[in-house]
Design an enzyme around this catalytic site. Structure first.
Site, PDB file in Angstrom:
ATOM      1  N   VAL A 210       7.689   6.190  -9.064  1.00  0.00           N
ATOM      2  CA  VAL A 210       8.824   5.683 -10.002  1.00  0.00           C
ATOM      3  C   VAL A 210       8.888   5.961 -11.328  1.00  0.00           C
ATOM      4  O   VAL A 210       9.847   6.367 -12.012  1.00  0.00           O
ATOM      5  CB  VAL A 210       9.263   4.117  -9.875  1.00  0.00           C
ATOM      6  CG1 VAL A 210      10.553   3.938 -10.492  1.00  0.00           C
ATOM      7  CG2 VAL A 210       9.518   3.783  -8.288  1.00  0.00           C
TER       8      VAL A 210
ATOM      9  N   HIS B 277      -2.707   1.797 -14.573  1.00  0.00           N
ATOM     10  CA  HIS B 277      -3.372   2.933 -13.556  1.00  0.00           C
ATOM     11  C   HIS B 277      -2.760   4.321 -14.169  1.00  0.00           C
ATOM     12  O   HIS B 277      -1.899   4.553 -14.459  1.00  0.00           O
ATOM     13  CB  HIS B 277      -2.616   2.886 -11.969  1.00  0.00           C
ATOM     14  CG  HIS B 277      -3.220   3.903 -11.178  1.00  0.00           C
ATOM     15  ND1 HIS B 277      -4.619   4.068 -11.366  1.00  0.00           N
ATOM     16  CD2 HIS B 277      -2.653   4.454  -9.946  1.00  0.00           C
ATOM     17  CE1 HIS B 277      -4.791   4.816 -10.197  1.00  0.00           C
ATOM     18  NE2 HIS B 277      -3.856   5.275  -9.617  1.00  0.00           N
TER      19      HIS B 277
ATOM     20  N   GLY C 104      -1.905  -8.892  -9.205  1.00  0.00           N
ATOM     21  CA  GLY C 104      -1.165  -9.923 -10.166  1.00  0.00           C
ATOM     22  C   GLY C 104      -1.410 -11.598 -10.197  1.00  0.00           C
ATOM     23  O   GLY C 104      -1.491 -12.189 -11.103  1.00  0.00           O
TER      24      GLY C 104
ATOM     25  N   GLU D  62     -13.627 -10.604  16.566  1.00  0.00           N
ATOM     26  CA  GLU D  62     -14.901 -10.018  15.994  1.00  0.00           C
ATOM     27  C   GLU D  62     -14.736  -8.925  15.254  1.00  0.00           C
ATOM     28  O   GLU D  62     -15.494  -8.564  14.467  1.00  0.00           O
ATOM     29  CB  GLU D  62     -15.392  -9.606  17.329  1.00  0.00           C
ATOM     30  CG  GLU D  62     -15.930 -10.881  18.375  1.00  0.00           C
ATOM     31  CD  GLU D  62     -16.714 -11.931  17.840  1.00  0.00           C
ATOM     32  OE1 GLU D  62     -17.412 -11.431  16.991  1.00  0.00           O
ATOM     33  OE2 GLU D  62     -16.500 -13.045  18.131  1.00  0.00           O
TER      34      GLU D  62
END
Length: 330
Positions: free
Chosen positions: A86, A109, A135, A228
Site C-alpha cells: 500500500v 521495514h 505491535g 507431535e
C-alpha cells in the site's frame, strides 16, 4: 562483524519535543507506535483513509485522527506503518504532494526504499526504526516500563542529524530501554525477508506440514500427528526464545536430545542450505521483490490460490478441532 548498540542514555528525546509526528496506519504496529509516542509526551497525529474503521478507535485511544493528505501537511516526521504493497500509492498520491520540504520519512521495514518503490527527494531525511516484535508486545512492554529491541538505519541524511532523530524516535516507542541496534535499509530488508521465507514462516510451516503428512500417510491418527508436529512446536520455540538451544536441550529428555543432534541434520541437509542460499540470492538481486510487486499488480492470483490450498489442509482442520479442547487458548 560488530554492531553499534544504543540505549536511553545515548538518545536525545528533546530533538522531538517540538516536532509533530504523523503515524500512517493504525494496525498492530501503527497503534503501538502512536500510543507509545503519545505516552512519551510527543505530539502525534494518525493519518487514515477517509471513512476508515480505525477513525473511532484512534479517537477512543485519545489520539487525533486526520485524513492522510491533511495529516502530513504540517508533520515533521511521517511514519510509514502501512502494509508494504500500500505504501507506494499512499506516498505518491497523498504524501509527496503535501509533505514539508524538510520532513523526515520514517519506515519500520525497508522493502519499498530498498527496492525503489518509493524515492524521496534528496532534501528529506529517510530513516528506519523497526521494533523486533509484534505491535502488541511493543505496547505491552512499554506499559510495563520495558521495551522491545529496535533496529535503526539511515538512508538519507539531509539534515546531518538523521541518526539522532531515529534514536530519539526509538526512545519514544520504548525501544531504547532494551537496546537499539544500528543497521542499514539493505541489511534489514534482506535479512527480514530471508528469515520469513527460509525459517520463520516458509521453512517452519513447510517442515510442520511435511511431518504431519508423513505420520498420517504412515497410518497414524491425524490428532497424534498434529500434537507431535505442530502443537508442541510452541513448547520448543519458547525454550529456545528464552535461552537458546542450550536451554531447550536442558529441558528435553536425553532420548529427544540424541534424536535432535543425529536426525535433525538429515531432515535439513546440506541441500536445504544450498536452497536457502538460492532464496537469499533471489532476495538480494530483486527477483523476489519484482515477483511480489507483479503479484500485487495482478490482484494476487497465485498468492490467493496458495493460501486457499493451505487453509484446506487436513492439518488445519485437525488443529481447529483440537484447539477447541484447549479453552485456555481463548
Amino acid at each position: 562483524m560488530s554492531v553499534n548498540i544504543f540505549y536511553e542514555s545515548d538518545t536525545n528525546p528533546k530533538l522531538l519535543a517540538d516536532k509533530r509526528i504523523c503515524v500512517l496506519g493504525y494496525g498492530s504496529q501503527g497503534r503501538a507506535h502512536a500510543r507509545n509516542l503519545a505516552d512519551s509526551g510527543l505530539n502525534v497525529v494518525v493519518g487514515l483513509r477517509e471513512g476508515s474503521w480505525s477513525w473511532d478507535v484512534v479517537k477512543g485511544d485519545g489520539l487525533e485522527p486526520a485524513e492522510v493528505s491533511e495529516a502530513v501537511k504540517d508533520a515533521d516526521i511521517i511514519c510509514f506503518l502501512l502494509p508494504d504493497p500500500v505504501q507506494p500509492a499512499v506516498y505518491e498520491q497523498h504524501v509527496a504532494p503535501n509533505m514539508k520540504k524538510d520532513a523526515t520519512l520514517l519506515f519500520a521495514h525497508g522493502f519499498n526504499l530498498h527496492f525503489g518503490q518509493i524515492s524521496p527527494p534528496a532534501d528529506n531525511d529517510v530513516i528506519m526504526a523497526a521494533p523486533k516484535g509484534p505491535g502488541k508486545l511493543v505496547r505491552d512492554l512499554y506499559e510495563q516500563g520495558q521495551g522491545v529491541p529496535c533496529l535503526v538505519a539511515v538512508a538519507q541524511d539531509a539534515s546531518g542529524s538523521a541518526m539522532q532523530t531515529a534514536l530519539a524516535y526509538a526512545w519514544g516507542i520504548g525501544g531504547a530501554r532494551a537496546g537499539v541496534i544500528e543497521t542499514s535499509f539493505a541489511e534489514e530488508t534482506e535479512t527480514d525477508l530471508f528469515g520469513e521465507q527460509a525459517v520463520l514462516c516458509g521453512g517452519l510451516a513447510s517442515l510442520m506440514k511435511a511431518g504431519f503428512e508423513t505420520l498420517v500417510e504412515a497410518g497414524y491418527a491425524p490428532e497424534m500427528a498434529y500434537f507431535e508436529c505442530i502443537h508442541e512446536t510452541k513448547l520448543i520455540i519458547d525454550l529456545i526464545y528464552q535461552g537458546g538451544l542450550k536451554k531447550m536441550r536442558r529441558f528435553i529428555s536425553d532420548t529427544a536430545k540424541y534424536g535432535d543432534i543425529t536426525r535433525g541434520p538429515r531432515v535439513v541437509p546440506a541441500e536445504a542450505k544450498a536452497e536457502m542460499k538460492r532464496i537469499l540470492g533471489e532476495i538480494q538481486d530483486g527477483t523476489f521483490a519484482r515477483e511480489w510487486i507483479l503479484e500485487n499488480q495482478c490482484n494476487r492470483p497465485r498468492y490467493n490460490a496458495l493460501l486457499r490450498k493451505d487453509e484446506g489442509h487436513q492439518m488445519e482442520e485437525v488443529g481447529a478441532k483440537l484447539r477447541g479442547m484447549m479453552k485456555w487458548l481463548d
